[in-house]
Design an enzyme around this catalytic site. Structure first.
Site: not given
Length: 313
Positions: A7, A10, A103, A186, A190
């Site tokens: 994956g 960026a 994420n 984290k 989110n």
């Protein structure tokens, strides 16, 4: 160290480029042929500030022919995790480590089902990246920390080796004895803004001006904190307001959450691994999560509308 990044968008390219530049043998996996062909022909171009530099790194559309690697870094969208690691079976040798920097919450469980928990390291990164064009990435590495650790909290030789390789590449890396807590830290950031931005279509500049949105975010975060505590997770912060403010720290007013960006592209989101993860863990622990359930329902409704109307929001 021989490293493969599943994956390589960026973020994966920013991390992979830094590792390759520091001497690791790096393979970037990306399904887009244009991206792969550009890197193999011209190199990966990383921009830091206003300066571009070209890094020699190998890019592939799949894992064929690479052979066993020392470390697999998983950075696909969470709903592709199972397929991505199954397709990477030939990368896995006797000593291969696998680390998610994705994420949300739940990727480690999916990976463990396929490859076994003993291979896994936990990780969370604050490095960023923006795709400027095929094989051209704006890398946000300076002063951005990456946290890695064994899922059981032990400090082992293998996790220390990974930290050394990352640090040598200029990636500020901390080995943590509480990586599960850091993953939850984290996650709550989110939870604070992702769904609310996606539902309202608001960038941070406007999102943070509306008291009712702030109050809703506080409720969603509070549910997440309650679920984490019920499961014995040690958080670094347990104040919803502090988490809400931290979510926007250092970001411009025009910033869009990844959830909003996905919806604008007509793609499905990672809602199941963010607010949806809070709901699942809450159900296991008999902790009510009505606000997170409502946010999940709204995002699912928007995804359904986009799919059936075949146009962007």
């Amino acid at each position: 160290m021989k490293i493969c990044i599943l994956g390589s968008g960026a973020l994966g390219s920013a991390i992979g480029g830094a590792l390759a530049e520091a001497g690791s043998e790096v393979y970037l996996i990306n399904r887009r042929k244009e991206y792969v062909n550009s890197i193999n022909a011209k190199g990966l171009i990383l921009r830091s500030g206003i300066i571009d530099r070209t890094i020699k790194v190998q890019a592939r559309t799949d894992c064929k022919g690479i052979g066993p690697v020392d470390l697999i870094i998983v950075l696909v969208k969470s709903f592709h995790t199972k397929q991505a690691i199954e397709d990477a079976s030939e990368l896995i040798g006797d000593q291969t480590m696998i680390m998610s920097l994705q994420n949300g919450l739940g990727n480690e469980e999916i990976l463990a089902e396929v490859v076994g928990k003993e291979r896994l390291l936990g990780g969370k990164t604050y490095v960023g990246g923006v795709m400027l064009g095929p094989g051209h990435v704006l890398a946000g590495i300076k002063n951005k920390y990456t946290y890695i650790g064994e899922l059981d909290g032990s400090i082992t030789g293998r996790v220390s080796r990974v930290s050394e390789v990352f640090t040598k590449a200029g990636l500020l890396t901390v080995v943590s004895s509480n990586i599960i807590g850091i993953i939850w830290d984290k996650l709550l950031i989110n939870v604070a803004t992702g769904a609310l931005s996606g539902i309202t279509k608001l960038t941070y500049g406007d999102l943070y001006k509306i008291p009712e949105i702030r109050d809703c975010a506080f409720e969603a975060i509070s549910e997440g904190i309650a679920v984490a505590k019920a499961n014995g997770v040690a958080l670094s912060v347990e104040n919803p307001e502090e988490i809400w403010l931290k979510a926007a720290e250092g970001l411009p007013d025009e910033f869009k959450t990844s959830m909003l960006q996905s919806l604008e592209k007509g793609s499905v989101t990672e809602i199941d691994f963010i607010n949806g993860a809070v709901v699942r863990w809450g159900e296991r622990s008999n902790i009510p999560t009505p606000v997170n359930k409502a946010l999940v329902a709204n995002i699912k409704g928007i995804e359904y509308w986009i799919k059936n109307n075949s146009i962007n929001v």
